[in-house]
Scaffold this active site. Structure first.
Site, PDB file in Angstrom:
ATOM      1  N   PRO A 137       1.255  -5.506  46.129  1.00  0.00           N
ATOM      2  CA  PRO A 137      -0.088  -4.930  46.256  1.00  0.00           C
ATOM      3  C   PRO A 137      -0.626  -5.096  47.671  1.00  0.00           C
ATOM      4  CG  PRO A 137      -0.167  -6.994  45.041  1.00  0.00           C
ATOM      5  CD  PRO A 137       1.272  -6.676  45.231  1.00  0.00           C
ATOM      6  N   PRO A 138      -1.696  -4.386  48.005  1.00  0.00           N
ATOM      7  CA  PRO A 138      -2.265  -4.488  49.363  1.00  0.00           C
ATOM      8  C   PRO A 138      -2.825  -5.883  49.637  1.00  0.00           C
ATOM      9  CG  PRO A 138      -3.086  -2.529  48.214  1.00  0.00           C
ATOM     10  CD  PRO A 138      -2.384  -3.352  47.195  1.00  0.00           C
ATOM     11  N   GLY A 139      -2.716  -6.289  50.900  1.00  0.00           N
ATOM     12  CA  GLY A 139      -3.369  -7.511  51.344  1.00  0.00           C
ATOM     13  C   GLY A 139      -2.629  -8.791  51.074  1.00  0.00           C
ATOM     14  N   VAL A 140      -1.327  -8.730  50.736  1.00  0.00           N
ATOM     15  CA  VAL A 140      -0.586  -9.967  50.446  1.00  0.00           C
ATOM     16  C   VAL A 140       0.245 -10.421  51.636  1.00  0.00           C
ATOM     17  CG1 VAL A 140      -0.524  -9.552  47.957  1.00  0.00           C
ATOM     18  CG2 VAL A 140       1.296  -8.642  49.398  1.00  0.00           C
ATOM     19  N   GLY A 141       0.179  -9.719  52.777  1.00  0.00           N
ATOM     20  CA  GLY A 141       0.839 -10.177  53.991  1.00  0.00           C
ATOM     21  C   GLY A 141       2.191  -9.552  54.261  1.00  0.00           C
ATOM     22  N   LYS A 142       2.435  -8.363  53.746  1.00  0.00           N
ATOM     23  CA  LYS A 142       3.746  -7.717  53.945  1.00  0.00           C
ATOM     24  C   LYS A 142       3.968  -7.366  55.418  1.00  0.00           C
ATOM     25  CE  LYS A 142       2.799  -4.371  51.111  1.00  0.00           C
ATOM     26  NZ  LYS A 142       1.450  -4.785  50.742  1.00  0.00           N
ATOM     27  N   THR A 143       2.982  -6.736  56.029  1.00  0.00           N
ATOM     28  CA  THR A 143       3.140  -6.299  57.420  1.00  0.00           C
ATOM     29  C   THR A 143       3.194  -7.490  58.378  1.00  0.00           C
ATOM     30  OG1 THR A 143       1.926  -4.282  56.871  1.00  0.00           O
ATOM     31  CG2 THR A 143       2.178  -4.801  59.193  1.00  0.00           C
ATOM     32  N   SER A 170       3.945  -1.191  28.684  1.00  0.00           N
ATOM     33  CA  SER A 170       3.692  -2.608  28.407  1.00  0.00           C
ATOM     34  C   SER A 170       2.656  -2.834  27.314  1.00  0.00           C
ATOM     35  CB  SER A 170       3.261  -3.328  29.688  1.00  0.00           C
ATOM     36  OG  SER A 170       2.048  -2.784  30.169  1.00  0.00           O
ATOM     37  N   LYS A 173      -0.292 -10.525  35.681  1.00  0.00           N
ATOM     38  CA  LYS A 173      -0.887 -10.530  34.339  1.00  0.00           C
ATOM     39  C   LYS A 173      -1.293 -11.927  33.909  1.00  0.00           C
ATOM     40  CE  LYS A 173       1.640  -6.402  32.828  1.00  0.00           C
ATOM     41  NZ  LYS A 173       2.679  -5.860  31.934  1.00  0.00           N
TER      42      LYS A 173
END
Length: 855
Positions: A440-446, A761, A804
């Site tokens: 997800p966005p904002g988890v530090g991938k870049t 799910s 989840k």
């Protein structure tokens, strides 16, 4: 007058009926006063239909006729001083043509300038004209009144002059007298004759200032058009200036407007002269703007040509002066490029390619566009870091420290990066899969890519692929196009200055498919270790070695990535952070960063753990920390504002101050204790993290039909169908009477209909809800579940388990039902984050029902 009447008979008849006519056929002034026209009395006149012209009162025009019947009409009217009605055709193919006419430009001072007389096409043959003789009286004539081929408002005209031309044609000079309207047609042969009524022009009052200003404006802009349009004789401006009659000025200008015939007819049909003047002025303004634009375009084109010629001669002179003075010249520039090429450490193939293009440059005129393209190409070849590599630092302990310093948590990800660097250290090449950080966005991938570059002591470059839909952005443009340039891959390599940077391909899942090719297909060559050793850029027109580059891709979703491209990458799942991890990230990274960016020191503002936790739970709803950083930035700016204004403020931020700065809290969704049969709590994954979702079902009288609402997708609908079919097939195992399916319909609803929901799910959640409704039994409190079902009643694993579980913990859930195959996902999560949760791992639906429904 009929053809068998003599002129004397017609004269006496005219006087008896009080008709007005002129005593002489000599040329009359342009404007005459027709005081004897009675506007309230009908009159009978002959009609002439014309095309491509609208006659206005007082205006004089020439008409040339070639058909004998038309000539007879003109002669009859001319010699008997009769007026004729001029009507305009709507279409050129009308069947009521009397003559096909050629309207020529008329000089209002003389009639001796008719030098060109056009010949016209023949009209229908005489046998068709004779058909008019057989037309029954009123039943045929009335068809004329109903036709749409002509306008029914025209202008009564007097023939001022009749001229027999050398080629045998007849030209008449007509002057408009008054507008008229047809009441009915009374005669067809030998000419059209109709009963008409005159239409009076309603003139404004003499003291109407707006009307007087409007007349002056029409005259002024008409003169401007004549002056700016070289096709109009300049003498026409004197004619306009000398017109004193206001009505004649309006009609004369309206007749000469360069507009469509239907618009001229609209002007003629205005009863109020002032309204006709307003519309005429509007059309004049449009025409004036067109002429100005046309003249401006012509001036710019002429100026550009002159400017190019001027620049060419100046450049030739400058070149001659430079050569005379021994200064810079194009030949010396070519020689400088050649010397630079000798210093490049490139292959023989690259050197030969450079020499060929340099020879072309030498033969090309510097003023030609191709010269610039060739020069850009040679500059690119010289700027690319051919076989230039930075020295790697393979200290893995140092790399581990840098990763731990820059990123908190994500231990599995950092462990895989260290493994990747270890292989690179031992093997010396990069023929291993390309890493793709997915989450997800904002988890530090870049930012992980930047940390890897820092750990290896390599250059860092990044390109964003979001919204990219042109293959040329990756491969570059061919040199044949003006403005051609290399692709973004080679541009980034050139910017890095080395051939082995850490290259981050950000948002690789958001590349589009456009009309200019598929950029995802172009990326296959970039990311394939077997192919990128000779990466072909269309602008460079030769291979470039990308095998030493460390490519790292980032993505938020895997569903939109090309399958072949996905196969070339190793997917590293980056899940969201727990509350505890976000607190540590805030203390170690986000707060110091915001203090530095806003010019504050650590003592200027203090945020405790409880306060940070309050911000996380009440003001953010995400897996990453981007929204958290924004809220911390707001609090830091609050302190910065007070310090800058020398105001007292609370340095140690408390709960009330957080609500004052950030606004009312948006408390996280908590578990709602609903002791109603058919309501089950499920767990869902979204792009911003996990959430709890309620599934509701109810029975209503019917015939055993299933319906589902709540903005759900096709996969979720299929899961509901599978659940319902499974229950019907195994109803006795669950204690449900078979007759219930014949007497009741079942309706399933997923609340929050504004949010789209899909995926498998929720399978076990919907099945449990349906059984609960049929059995009218409640679900155990503080219980949530997630899992896919099959028609055999098996429970299959699903993804997004960590998100989840975090959502369940935020909602105060105590027990969770999962597939046995998801147990490995639980084992990967730190035990501290699982505290307070009890897990039930199942493989069949019977186990789910036994655990969830209260007996």
């Amino acid at each position: 007058m009929l053809l068998h009447e003599t002129e004397s008979e017609y004269d006496s008849k005219s006087k008896k009926n009080n008709y007005s006519y002129y005593e002489s056929s000599d040329f009359k002034p342009l404007i005459e006063k027709y005081n004897r026209i009675k506007y309230s009395v009908t009159e009978y006149i002959y009609l002439l239909t014309v095309k491509n012209v609208v006659l206005f009162p007082d205006v004089v025009i020439p008409i040339t006729a070639v058909k004998q019947k038309s000539i007879n009409l003109f002669k009859s009217a001319y010699y008997t001083y009769k007026k004729i009605g001029i009507l305009t055709k709507k279409y050129f193919n009308t069947t009521f043509s009397i003559a096909k006419l050629n309207i020529q430009t008329f000089n209002i001072y003389s009639f001796n300038k008719f030098n060109k007389i056009n010949k016209f096409n023949k009209i229908n043959k005489f046998n068709k004209i004779n058909k008019f003789n057989k037309i029954n009286k009123f039943n045929k004539i009335n068809k004329f009144n109903k036709t749409n081929n002509i306008y029914y408002i025209g202008t009564v005209a007097k023939i001022l002059k009749l001229l027999i031309m050398p080629d045998g044609n007849t030209t008449v000079i007509l002057q408009g007298i008054s507008r008229f309207k047809i009441i009915k047609l009374i005669q067809v042969y030998p000419y059209f004759k109709a009963e008409i009524i005159y239409l009076k022009d309603e003139k404004p009052q003499k003291k109407d200032k707006e009307y007087l200003i409007l007349i002056d404006s029409i005259k002024e802009i008409a003169i401007k058009i004549i002056q700016d349009n070289y096709k109009i004789p300049s003498e026409s401006s004197f004619a306009i200036s000398n017109i004193e009659s206001k009505s004649f000025l309006i009609n004369f200008v309206a007749y000469n407007l360069n507009i469509e015939i239907k618009n001229k007819q609209i002007l003629l049909e205005y009863d109020f002269l002032k309204q006709r003047a307003i519309e005429t002025f509007r059309f004049l303004n449009i025409e004036y703007e067109k002429i100005k634009l046309k003249n401006d375009i012509q001036y710019r084109v002429r100026y550009d040509i002159d400017q190019q010629q001027k620049e060419y001669f100046l450049n030739q002179q400058i070149k001659a002066l430079q050569e005379e003075l021994g200064d810079f010249s194009y030949e010396k520039e070519v020689e400088v490029l050649r010397i630079k090429s000798y210093k490049k450490n490139w292959s023989k193939e690259a050197q030969n390619q450079f020499d060929r293009e340099l020879s072309k440059l030498k033969r090309t005129n510097p003023q030609m566009p191709e010269y610039t393209i060739l020069r850009n190409y040679l500059d690119l070849m010289l700027d690319l870091p051919w076989k230039k590599y930075s020295q790697d630092n393979y200290d893995l302990y140092r790399a581990q420290k840098i990763l731990d310093k820059d990123h908190f948590g994500i231990d599995k990800v950092k462990e895989r990066i260290i493994e990747y660097l270890s292989v690179l250290k031992l093997k010396g090449d990069l023929r291993s899969p390309i890493l793709c950080f997915y989450g997800p966005p904002g988890v530090g991938k870049t930012s992980l890519g930047r940390s890897i570059a820092s750990a290896l002591n390599r250059k860092y470059v990044r390109i964003s692929l979001g919204g990219l839909n042109d293959e040329a952005e990756i491969r570059g443009h061919r040199k044949t196009y003006i403005g051609a340039m290399p692709g973004r891959v080679l541009q980034s390599i050139k910017k890095a200055g080395t051939s082995n940077p850490v290259f981050v391909l950000d948002e690789i899942d958001k590349m589009g498919l456009g009309s200019q090719g598929n950029p995802s297909s172009a990326m296959l060559e970039v990311l394939d270790p077997e192919q990128n050793k000779e990466f072909y850029d269309n602008f460079l027109e030769m291979g470039y070695d990308l095998s030493k580059v460390i490519f790292i891709a980032t993505a938020n979703s895997l569903y939109t990535i090309n399958i072949a491209l996905l196969d070339r990458m190793e997917i590293i799942d980056m899940n969201g952070y727990t509350v505890e991890e976000k607190i540590e990230i805030s203390k170690k990274h986000l707060i110091p960063k915001q203090l530095k960016e806003n010019g504050l020191k650590s003592k200027d503002i203090i945020l405790g753990v409880k306060q940070i936790e309050k911000i996380i739970e009440s003001y953010t709803r995400e897996s990453g920390v981007r929204s958290l950083e924004k809220n911390i930035s707001k609090i830091v700016r609050y302190a910065a504002k007070n310090i800058a204004m020398n105001k007292k403020y609370l340095k140690r931020i408390n709960m009330s101050k957080i609500e004052e700065v950030l606004g009312p809290p948006n408390d996280p969704e908590k578990y709602e204790l609903i002791q109603v049969p058919g309501v089950v709590t499920g767990l869902a994954w979204t792009i911003v993290g996990g959430e709890i979702i309620y599934i509701e079902s109810t029975l209503l009288k019917g015939r055993g039909n299933l319906s589902i609402t709540g903005n759900v997708g096709e996969v979720m609908k299929e899961s509901a169908t599978i659940a319902f079919k499974y229950i019907k097939a195994h109803n006795y195992e669950f204690g449900i009477d078979e007759k219930m399916f014949e007497l009741y319909n079942i309706h399933i609803h997923a609340p929050e209909g504004g949010i789209h929901k899909d995926g498998p799910s929720a399978g076990i959640t919907m099945l449990t809800s349906i059984i609960s409704s049929f059995l009218k039994k409640k679900i155990r409190p503080y219980l949530a579940m997630t899992g896919e079902i099959t028609l055999r009643g098996k429970v299959l694993p699903v993804g997004g388990i960590k998100e989840k579980i975090l959502a369940a913990k935020r909602a105060n859930i105590k027990e969770i039902i999962l597939s046995k195959a998801n147990k490995k996902d639980i084992d990967d999560i730190k035990k501290v984050y699982l505290k307070g949760l009890k897990f039930h791992f199942v493989s069949k639906m019977n186990e789910v029902i036994d655990l969830s429904i209260i007996k």
